[in-house]
Design a protein around this motif. Structure first.
Motif, PDB file in Angstrom:
ATOM      1  N   ALA A 144       0.247 -15.565   9.029  1.00 13.00           N
ATOM      2  CA  ALA A 144      -0.486 -14.901   7.940  1.00 13.00           C
ATOM      3  C   ALA A 144      -1.935 -15.353   7.988  1.00 13.00           C
ATOM      4  O   ALA A 144      -2.248 -16.459   8.450  1.00 13.00           O
ATOM      5  CB  ALA A 144       0.132 -15.235   6.584  1.00 13.00           C
ATOM      6  N   HIS A 189       6.881 -12.119   2.945  1.00 14.26           N
ATOM      7  CA  HIS A 189       7.091 -11.279   4.121  1.00 14.26           C
ATOM      8  C   HIS A 189       6.510  -9.893   3.868  1.00 14.26           C
ATOM      9  O   HIS A 189       6.490  -9.405   2.734  1.00 14.26           O
ATOM     10  CB  HIS A 189       8.580 -11.178   4.453  1.00 14.26           C
ATOM     11  N   CYS A 190       6.048  -9.246   4.927  1.00  9.68           N
ATOM     12  CA  CYS A 190       5.437  -7.925   4.783  1.00  9.68           C
ATOM     13  C   CYS A 190       6.418  -6.870   4.284  1.00  9.68           C
ATOM     14  O   CYS A 190       6.009  -5.834   3.763  1.00  9.68           O
ATOM     15  CB  CYS A 190       4.831  -7.479   6.120  1.00  9.68           C
ATOM     16  N   SER A 191       7.725  -7.112   4.430  1.00  6.06           N
ATOM     17  CA  SER A 191       8.728  -6.175   3.936  1.00  6.06           C
ATOM     18  C   SER A 191       8.923  -6.296   2.427  1.00  6.06           C
ATOM     19  O   SER A 191       9.542  -5.427   1.812  1.00  6.06           O
ATOM     20  CB  SER A 191      10.062  -6.414   4.644  1.00  6.06           C
ATOM     21  N   SER A 195       4.167  -7.081  -1.275  1.00  3.76           N
ATOM     22  CA  SER A 195       3.148  -7.058  -0.233  1.00  3.76           C
ATOM     23  C   SER A 195       2.324  -5.777  -0.290  1.00  3.76           C
ATOM     24  O   SER A 195       1.103  -5.802  -0.140  1.00  3.76           O
ATOM     25  CB  SER A 195       3.811  -7.194   1.137  1.00  3.76           C
ATOM     26  N   SER A 196       2.980  -4.657  -0.534  1.00  6.04           N
ATOM     27  CA  SER A 196       2.261  -3.384  -0.602  1.00  6.04           C
ATOM     28  C   SER A 196       1.432  -3.265  -1.865  1.00  6.04           C
ATOM     29  O   SER A 196       0.463  -2.514  -1.920  1.00  6.04           O
ATOM     30  CB  SER A 196       3.265  -2.225  -0.533  1.00  6.04           C
ATOM     31  N   ASN A 202      -5.933  -9.102   3.919  1.00  2.51           N
ATOM     32  CA  ASN A 202      -5.336  -9.894   5.000  1.00  2.51           C
ATOM     33  C   ASN A 202      -4.554  -8.993   5.938  1.00  2.51           C
ATOM     34  O   ASN A 202      -3.369  -9.092   6.077  1.00  2.51           O
ATOM     35  CB  ASN A 202      -4.445 -11.014   4.450  1.00  2.51           C
ATOM     36  N   ASN A 203      -5.295  -8.096   6.577  1.00  2.28           N
ATOM     37  CA  ASN A 203      -4.681  -7.176   7.520  1.00  2.28           C
ATOM     38  C   ASN A 203      -4.550  -7.844   8.884  1.00  2.28           C
ATOM     39  O   ASN A 203      -4.350  -9.037   8.977  1.00  2.28           O
ATOM     40  CB  ASN A 203      -5.522  -5.899   7.607  1.00  2.28           C
ATOM     41  N   VAL A 217      -0.442  -8.083  14.451  1.00  2.00           N
ATOM     42  CA  VAL A 217      -0.351  -7.940  12.992  1.00  2.00           C
ATOM     43  C   VAL A 217       0.552  -9.047  12.463  1.00  2.00           C
ATOM     44  O   VAL A 217       1.710  -9.159  12.882  1.00  2.00           O
ATOM     45  CB  VAL A 217       0.212  -6.561  12.594  1.00  2.00           C
ATOM     46  N   GLU A 219       3.176 -11.311  10.388  1.00  2.00           N
ATOM     47  CA  GLU A 219       4.463 -10.951   9.797  1.00  2.00           C
ATOM     48  C   GLU A 219       4.494 -11.177   8.293  1.00  2.00           C
ATOM     49  O   GLU A 219       5.304 -10.584   7.592  1.00  2.00           O
ATOM     50  CB  GLU A 219       5.564 -11.784  10.472  1.00  2.00           C
ATOM     51  N   TYR A 220       3.594 -12.021   7.797  1.00  2.00           N
ATOM     52  CA  TYR A 220       3.573 -12.371   6.380  1.00  2.00           C
ATOM     53  C   TYR A 220       2.214 -12.051   5.770  1.00  2.00           C
ATOM     54  O   TYR A 220       1.227 -11.837   6.482  1.00  2.00           O
ATOM     55  CB  TYR A 220       3.873 -13.869   6.195  1.00  2.00           C
ATOM     56  N   ARG A 221       2.192 -12.032   4.440  1.00  2.00           N
ATOM     57  CA  ARG A 221       0.955 -11.850   3.694  1.00  2.00           C
ATOM     58  C   ARG A 221       0.804 -12.986   2.706  1.00  2.00           C
ATOM     59  O   ARG A 221       1.789 -13.545   2.218  1.00  2.00           O
ATOM     60  CB  ARG A 221       0.945 -10.509   2.945  1.00  2.00           C
TER      61      ARG A 221
END
Length: 304
Positions: A144, A189-191, A195-196, A202-203, A217, A219-221
């Protein structure tokens, strides 16, 4: 210094040939001291003594050479047997604590590295460079990355996390800034649906300036959860106790604050997933022979 007796055990000078030492770290067993200085060297020393009351002696094991700028921060991690060093040359290097050899270098940062933290349980490496925070795996992959401030001059000066239990679903990171702010971030986690919803920048790593990783990219944010504003000076040191009851923050003016998470709030958060607490206040605390104001807040699980 002796912690229990508060007495000086030994003094050591000229360890880097006259260059100023910028940082130091000690192994968990107290036998290894690592120093970093303006000469760009990471020096590993063995601490020894001839008798119970004898002065400590430092014997140089090896000088580690790879950085081209002064060493600004380092971390000695005995569970994973590694030393992690950061430098003004924008690099972070991992060294083997046993054989004292180079392991790998993380992707180069866009700014000088100012703080490093290595988690004893997971081996994850938190690196601060300017206003950027990057979380890397022990294998060097970036998990991240985030820009932590809208002010380019609000550098991160200190970073910490908790070493509590590897079964907790969330990872928390706390940072001290040049502005005096203490910020608490959660790595998700991005899932995760949160996250959305996050507006945090933090792209992909390439968009934040990590060199050599333009197509990767994370995996985490990292999501900002809390900003603690009480310090009037840059926050240079942080420590989160293992029982998660206290966060200690120190600034460049010599002020030390204790942020408290009460037991009831902690139990509720662990059992129910972290509901927001209510209330915040100040209380008087006797510390080193004088009264001081102590800040405390009730908030989230592992949030202060």
């Amino acid at each position: 210094m002796s912690y229990d007796q508060d007495r000086l055990l030994s003094t050591h000078e000229n360890l880097h040939g006259g260059y100023q030492i910028q940082c130091a770290g000690v192994s968990h067993n107290g036998q290894i001291l690592v120093t970093g200085a303006d000469d760009g060297l990471v020096c590993v020393w063995r601490i020894s003594k001839d008798g119970p009351r004898a002065l400590r002696r430092l014997d140089l094991e090896k000088s580690l050479c790879a950085h081209t700028g002064r060493i600004t921060c380092l971390c000695v991690n005995q569970p994973y047997m590694m030393i992690v060093s950061g430098s003004d040359d924008c690099t972070v290097i991992l060294w083997d604590l046993g054989s004292l050899v180079f392991i790998r270098q993380l992707p180069e940062f866009p700014s000088p590295v100012s703080a490093i933290y290595v988690n004893d349980l997971t081996g994850e490496i938190a690196t601060a460079a300017g206003i950027m925070l990057a979380i890397s795996s022990i294998n060097g992959g970036c998990l991240a990355v985030v820009n932590t401030s809208q002010l380019p001059s609000d550098f991160i000066l200190s970073v910490t996390s908790y070493t509590f239990s590897d079964w907790l679903e969330t990872n928390w990171y706390v940072m001290g800034h040049q502005s005096g702010a203490v910020k608490v971030w959660e790595m998700i986690h991005c899932s995760d649906e949160r996250s959305s919803q996050s507006k945090t920048t933090n792209n992909a790593m390439g968009g934040l300036g990590l060199r050599g990783s333009d197509k990767v990219v994370p995996e985490y944010r990292l999501v900002l959860h809390k900003v603690l504003k009480f310090h009037k000076h840059p926050v240079t040191a942080l420590h989160l106790t293992d029982d998660l009851k206290q966060l200690l923050s120190g600034d460049s003016n010599g002020n030390l604050l204790s942020w408290t998470l009460p037991d009831e709030s902690l139990r509720r958060s662990l059992n129910q997933g972290g509901k927001k607490g209510d209330g915040a206040g100040l209380e008087l605390e006797w510390f080193q022979g004088k009264w001081r104001m102590r800040k405390k807040e009730l908030s989230y699980r592992l949030q202060f």
